[in-house]
Write an enzyme that holds these catalytic residues in place. Sequence first.
Site, PDB file in Angstrom:
ATOM      1  N   ASP A   1      24.646  40.229  34.873  1.00 36.45           N
ATOM      2  CA  ASP A   1      26.011  40.776  34.893  1.00 36.45           C
ATOM      3  C   ASP A   1      26.010  42.122  34.169  1.00 36.45           C
ATOM      4  O   ASP A   1      25.613  42.205  33.007  1.00 36.45           O
ATOM      5  CB  ASP A   1      26.950  39.783  34.191  1.00 36.45           C
ATOM      6  CG  ASP A   1      28.418  40.165  34.336  1.00 36.45           C
ATOM      7  OD1 ASP A   1      29.264  39.283  34.216  1.00 36.45           O
ATOM      8  OD2 ASP A   1      28.714  41.355  34.542  1.00 36.45           O
TER       9      ASP A   1
ATOM     10  N   ASP B   1      28.870  43.657  40.571  1.00 35.80           N
ATOM     11  CA  ASP B   1      28.030  43.856  39.373  1.00 35.80           C
ATOM     12  C   ASP B   1      27.357  42.585  38.881  1.00 35.80           C
ATOM     13  O   ASP B   1      26.854  42.546  37.779  1.00 35.80           O
ATOM     14  CB  ASP B   1      28.859  44.486  38.248  1.00 35.80           C
ATOM     15  CG  ASP B   1      29.585  43.454  37.405  1.00 35.80           C
ATOM     16  OD1 ASP B   1      30.091  42.464  37.968  1.00 35.80           O
ATOM     17  OD2 ASP B   1      29.626  43.637  36.182  1.00 35.80           O
ATOM     18  N   GLU B   2      27.348  41.550  39.717  1.00 36.78           N
ATOM     19  CA  GLU B   2      26.938  40.242  39.205  1.00 36.78           C
ATOM     20  C   GLU B   2      26.192  39.464  40.288  1.00 36.78           C
ATOM     21  O   GLU B   2      26.618  39.468  41.436  1.00 36.78           O
ATOM     22  CB  GLU B   2      28.233  39.516  38.864  1.00 36.78           C
ATOM     23  CG  GLU B   2      28.145  38.359  37.975  1.00 36.78           C
ATOM     24  CD  GLU B   2      29.534  37.714  37.836  1.00 36.78           C
ATOM     25  OE1 GLU B   2      29.560  36.517  37.580  1.00 36.78           O
ATOM     26  OE2 GLU B   2      30.555  38.395  38.005  1.00 36.78           O
TER      27      GLU B   2
HETATM   28  P1  TTP Z   1      33.289  42.044  35.161  1.00 32.97           P
HETATM   29  O1  TTP Z   1      31.823  41.757  35.198  1.00 32.97           O
HETATM   30  O2  TTP Z   1      34.223  40.885  35.054  1.00 32.97           O
HETATM   31  O3  TTP Z   1      33.633  42.978  33.933  1.00 32.97           O
HETATM   32  P2  TTP Z   1      32.830  44.213  33.352  1.00 32.97           P
HETATM   33  O4  TTP Z   1      31.504  44.392  34.003  1.00 32.97           O
HETATM   34  O5  TTP Z   1      33.722  45.425  33.389  1.00 32.97           O
HETATM   35  O6  TTP Z   1      32.672  43.818  31.822  1.00 32.97           O
HETATM   36  P3  TTP Z   1      31.664  42.764  31.164  1.00 32.97           P
HETATM   37  O7  TTP Z   1      30.784  43.573  30.272  1.00 32.97           O
HETATM   38  O8  TTP Z   1      32.541  41.821  30.409  1.00 32.97           O
HETATM   39  O9  TTP Z   1      30.911  42.102  32.284  1.00 32.97           O
HETATM   40  O10 TTP Z   1      33.718  42.879  36.424  1.00 32.97           O
HETATM   41  C1  TTP Z   1      32.879  43.877  36.993  1.00 32.97           C
HETATM   42  C2  TTP Z   1      33.684  45.037  37.523  1.00 32.97           C
HETATM   43  O11 TTP Z   1      34.626  44.573  38.497  1.00 32.97           O
HETATM   44  C3  TTP Z   1      34.492  45.734  36.452  1.00 32.97           C
HETATM   45  O12 TTP Z   1      33.776  46.774  35.819  1.00 32.97           O
HETATM   46  C4  TTP Z   1      35.678  46.239  37.202  1.00 32.97           C
HETATM   47  C5  TTP Z   1      35.844  45.286  38.371  1.00 32.97           C
HETATM   48  N1  TTP Z   1      36.991  44.376  38.116  1.00 32.97           N
HETATM   49  C6  TTP Z   1      38.236  44.705  38.675  1.00 32.97           C
HETATM   50  O13 TTP Z   1      38.355  45.698  39.393  1.00 32.97           O
HETATM   51  N2  TTP Z   1      39.304  43.892  38.407  1.00 32.97           N
HETATM   52  C7  TTP Z   1      39.218  42.783  37.587  1.00 32.97           C
HETATM   53  O14 TTP Z   1      40.225  42.081  37.349  1.00 32.97           O
HETATM   54  C8  TTP Z   1      37.944  42.464  37.026  1.00 32.97           C
HETATM   55  C9  TTP Z   1      37.786  41.270  36.122  1.00 32.97           C
HETATM   56  C10 TTP Z   1      36.866  43.292  37.313  1.00 32.97           C
HETATM   57 MG    MG Z   2      30.171  42.773  34.299  1.00 36.71          MG
END
Ligand code: TTP
Ligand code: MG
Length: 370
Positions: A8, A103-104
Amino acid sequence: MRKVIHIDMDCFFAAIEMRDNPKLRNLPVAIGGSSEGRGVLCTANYEARKFGVRSAMPTAHALKLCPQLVLIKPNSSKYKEASHQIKNIFARYTDKIEPLSLDEAYLDVTGSELFHGSAQLLAEKIRNEIFMETGLTASAGVSCNKFLAKVASDWNKPNGMFVVTPNDVAKFVSQLPVEKIPGVGRVTTERLHQLGIKNCHDLQQVPLAFLNMQFGSFGKVLYDRSRGFDNREVESLRLRKSLSVETTFSKDKNLEELILELPSLEEEFTYRLEKLKLRGEFKIKQLFIKLKFSDFKIVTCEQRKHEDFLIPLNTNQIIDSTIHNFLKDMIVDSFGKSDLKVRLMGVGARFFTEKEAPSGQLDFLKLLAG
Ligand code: TTP
Ligand code: MG
């Protein structure tokens, strides 16, 4: 025994903006719509999170918590490009890759002989390559199933990694708060807390029958996860051949009643397809209808050729009136001249595999993560 890595990216959209503009590095940064247009945030960097700024928060509220917040509009093409880059890195090490979003992803590395079979060293290598090639950091979780790998990737975030070995599983889950189980949202957490269940150790004391009664089919998931069980496969896109939804009626239905039930199945189907779309590109090859009669005989009807209709390009509403009528005709065909009523109806689609997919014409699922 499986070996699963969950990767992630850290504050993904924000990390890309910080990489491209180093001046932002020490400032609180969020990506999202403007506060005037009732915008919400996609994400925020870790500096902004110190102020309580979070994903999905209205921008106006975030600015109250953190007035110096630097707000950036999303640049989706940049995010997709980085997403492609990381997927290419994953593909060097396994073809069992299940992306969950841009991203995951889960990687099944059970068969890998690299590093003498050490999934931990392999995860370290992947995190390194991501950083060298994209300038972005990723966190990783390594364990024997998807659930544990996912929880573990969150454990040492950002830019960290955590391993749950088979020997550690019992200890790891017993202290795990219930809200860490994927799928347990605010409502389920509250209900569990009201029942006095705070962590997986508490949850393990509850009989399956009681969980089923309280949470329906999710009861079994809670029962399993609290023990660290999860036998779901890492489902790579190439493995996903079809999607179907079905419903068993509380009272058997005749033909007219079946047709009245179609819209709610179509809605469920559309919802599930939308969720799949986040993981990649799917092209429908064939739609089908399934009926189970009161004598338990099953009849299915399949669309013979995909040229039978054209699904409009770039439509959000996947099931339009043409397809609705098409499905309706298939129900009439399947029902035939039966005297019996129907106890279950299903709607489904088979997908083209990557090799078969025609270019162009059925390209209506041009997908975010594709
Ligand atoms: P996430 O992996 O949930 O969050 P993140 O990568 O920003 O932070 P973390 O370090 O906690 O993993 O989501 C990945 C991307 O997806 C995030 O950068 C932006 C997008 N996203 C949205 O557009 N809307 C949302 O509600 C969420 C949760 C994520
Ligand atoms: Mg993330």
